[in-house]
Motif scaffolding. Sequence first.
Motif, PDB file in Angstrom:
ATOM      1  N   SER A  52       0.801  -1.317   0.039  1.00 43.64           N
ATOM      2  CA  SER A  52      -0.043   0.035   0.081  1.00 43.64           C
ATOM      3  C   SER A  52       0.732   1.081  -0.157  1.00 43.64           C
ATOM      4  O   SER A  52       0.523   2.294  -0.735  1.00 43.64           O
ATOM      5  N   LEU A  53       2.078   1.178   0.526  1.00 47.60           N
ATOM      6  CA  LEU A  53       2.775   2.269   0.501  1.00 47.60           C
ATOM      7  C   LEU A  53       3.632   2.546  -0.718  1.00 47.60           C
ATOM      8  O   LEU A  53       3.594   3.569  -1.319  1.00 47.60           O
ATOM      9  N   TYR A  54       3.809   1.306  -1.398  1.00 47.83           N
ATOM     10  CA  TYR A  54       4.430   1.427  -2.800  1.00 47.83           C
ATOM     11  C   TYR A  54       3.448   1.934  -3.613  1.00 47.83           C
ATOM     12  O   TYR A  54       3.624   2.614  -4.532  1.00 47.83           O
ATOM     13  N   ALA A  55       1.996   1.675  -3.591  1.00 47.71           N
ATOM     14  CA  ALA A  55       1.113   1.985  -4.411  1.00 47.71           C
ATOM     15  C   ALA A  55       0.722   3.611  -4.234  1.00 47.71           C
ATOM     16  O   ALA A  55       0.560   4.172  -4.897  1.00 47.71           O
ATOM     17  N   GLN A  56       0.866   4.172  -2.970  1.00 45.39           N
ATOM     18  CA  GLN A  56       0.643   5.355  -2.671  1.00 45.39           C
ATOM     19  C   GLN A  56       1.821   6.162  -3.393  1.00 45.39           C
ATOM     20  O   GLN A  56       1.303   7.282  -3.971  1.00 45.39           O
ATOM     21  N   TRP A  57       2.937   5.841  -3.363  1.00 42.44           N
ATOM     22  CA  TRP A  57       3.880   6.487  -4.200  1.00 42.44           C
ATOM     23  C   TRP A  57       3.782   6.518  -5.704  1.00 42.44           C
ATOM     24  O   TRP A  57       3.959   7.419  -6.289  1.00 42.44           O
ATOM     25  N   LEU A  58       3.231   5.320  -6.036  1.00 45.60           N
ATOM     26  CA  LEU A  58       2.798   5.357  -7.567  1.00 45.60           C
ATOM     27  C   LEU A  58       1.794   6.251  -7.954  1.00 45.60           C
ATOM     28  O   LEU A  58       1.575   6.903  -9.011  1.00 45.60           O
ATOM     29  N   GLY A  59       0.604   6.175  -6.943  1.00 45.73           N
ATOM     30  CA  GLY A  59      -0.265   7.393  -6.971  1.00 45.73           C
ATOM     31  C   GLY A  59       0.231   8.615  -7.183  1.00 45.73           C
ATOM     32  O   GLY A  59      -0.177   9.448  -8.072  1.00 45.73           O
ATOM     33  N   VAL A  60       1.241   9.106  -6.467  1.00 43.27           N
ATOM     34  CA  VAL A  60       1.761  10.302  -6.436  1.00 43.27           C
ATOM     35  C   VAL A  60       2.545  10.553  -7.761  1.00 43.27           C
ATOM     36  O   VAL A  60       2.256  11.572  -8.292  1.00 43.27           O
ATOM     37  N   LEU A  61       3.056   9.433  -8.365  1.00 46.82           N
ATOM     38  CA  LEU A  61       3.631   9.602  -9.761  1.00 46.82           C
ATOM     39  C   LEU A  61       2.657   9.841 -10.504  1.00 46.82           C
ATOM     40  O   LEU A  61       2.693  10.522 -11.461  1.00 46.82           O
ATOM     41  N   ALA A 108      -1.592  -5.555  -1.921  1.00 44.57           N
ATOM     42  CA  ALA A 108      -1.760  -5.302  -0.621  1.00 44.57           C
ATOM     43  C   ALA A 108      -2.894  -5.991   0.034  1.00 44.57           C
ATOM     44  O   ALA A 108      -2.900  -6.538   1.119  1.00 44.57           O
ATOM     45  N   ALA A 109      -4.128  -5.815  -0.880  1.00 44.23           N
ATOM     46  CA  ALA A 109      -5.435  -6.417  -0.161  1.00 44.23           C
ATOM     47  C   ALA A 109      -5.559  -7.880  -0.172  1.00 44.23           C
ATOM     48  O   ALA A 109      -5.830  -8.567   0.814  1.00 44.23           O
ATOM     49  N   LEU A 110      -4.908  -8.528  -1.375  1.00 40.68           N
ATOM     50  CA  LEU A 110      -4.743  -9.828  -1.231  1.00 40.68           C
ATOM     51  C   LEU A 110      -3.764 -10.705  -0.316  1.00 40.68           C
ATOM     52  O   LEU A 110      -3.956 -11.560   0.193  1.00 40.68           O
ATOM     53  N   LYS A 111      -2.707  -9.772  -0.005  1.00 43.17           N
ATOM     54  CA  LYS A 111      -1.740 -10.237   1.137  1.00 43.17           C
ATOM     55  C   LYS A 111      -2.300  -9.707   2.397  1.00 43.17           C
ATOM     56  O   LYS A 111      -1.656 -10.079   3.644  1.00 43.17           O
ATOM     57  N   HIS A 112      -3.256  -9.418   2.426  1.00 42.62           N
ATOM     58  CA  HIS A 112      -3.929  -8.804   4.031  1.00 42.62           C
ATOM     59  C   HIS A 112      -3.079  -7.928   4.525  1.00 42.62           C
ATOM     60  O   HIS A 112      -3.151  -7.673   5.892  1.00 42.62           O
ATOM     61  N   GLN A 113      -2.631  -6.862   3.955  1.00 40.56           N
ATOM     62  CA  GLN A 113      -1.741  -5.744   4.648  1.00 40.56           C
ATOM     63  C   GLN A 113      -2.648  -4.645   4.813  1.00 40.56           C
ATOM     64  O   GLN A 113      -3.526  -4.242   4.009  1.00 40.56           O
ATOM     65  N   ASP A 114      -2.393  -4.274   5.913  1.00 43.95           N
ATOM     66  CA  ASP A 114      -3.445  -2.805   6.215  1.00 43.95           C
ATOM     67  C   ASP A 114      -2.855  -1.940   5.554  1.00 43.95           C
ATOM     68  O   ASP A 114      -1.749  -1.795   5.179  1.00 43.95           O
ATOM     69  N   PHE A 115      -3.956  -0.861   5.187  1.00 41.93           N
ATOM     70  CA  PHE A 115      -3.740   0.248   4.323  1.00 41.93           C
ATOM     71  C   PHE A 115      -2.770   1.147   5.180  1.00 41.93           C
ATOM     72  O   PHE A 115      -3.203   1.446   6.617  1.00 41.93           O
ATOM     73  N   VAL A 116      -1.763   1.582   4.924  1.00 38.91           N
ATOM     74  CA  VAL A 116      -0.516   2.406   5.620  1.00 38.91           C
ATOM     75  C   VAL A 116      -0.462   3.597   4.635  1.00 38.91           C
ATOM     76  O   VAL A 116      -0.017   3.418   3.739  1.00 38.91           O
ATOM     77  N   SER A 117      -0.676   4.721   5.260  1.00 42.92           N
ATOM     78  CA  SER A 117      -0.470   6.042   4.706  1.00 42.92           C
ATOM     79  C   SER A 117       0.910   6.641   4.843  1.00 42.92           C
ATOM     80  O   SER A 117       1.376   6.324   6.068  1.00 42.92           O
TER      81      SER A 117
END
Length: 148
Positions: free
Chosen positions: A13-22, A125-134
């Motif tokens: 979810s952290l990787y996705a957030q940085w890709l979201g900023v990109l 992240a969702a499939l690995k059951h990782q919590d959303f972390v901002s």
Amino acid sequence: MTFTEELKSRNFSLYAQWLGVLSIIIGFALGIANIFHFNLLILWSIILLACSVILVFVEIPLLLRICPTSAKFDALVRTITTNYMRAGMYGVMGVFQILSVAYAASSLIAAGVVLLAAGSCYLIAALKHQDFVSSKTLGGQGVAQMIV
């Protein structure tokens, strides 16, 4: 947690957030660049610019406290909190930009690819059951609360 510690965390979810900023940066740049085609691509450009504005508030929670927005918009952004919701949002935005190929090949495809990459990371992240972390760098996990 610093930026390098966030990258080493193995939380998608952290990787996705940085890709979201990109994708926000690419979305604004390519949306403005393709708006001057004066053909049907202008539709995809305007939608990409609108998506980029929405993504700014979704990915950088600090801005919801700083910028004056309506209560309806705040409620909409706050509903997109789980990894599945974000994966779906990015997936729809990415597929829509990829569909611009049906009219003409343009650089909007790059925005679609980055949006789909961010959506894929949220899905992993969702499939690995990782919590959303901002990310703390972007105003998550206590930074926004310190302002109020």
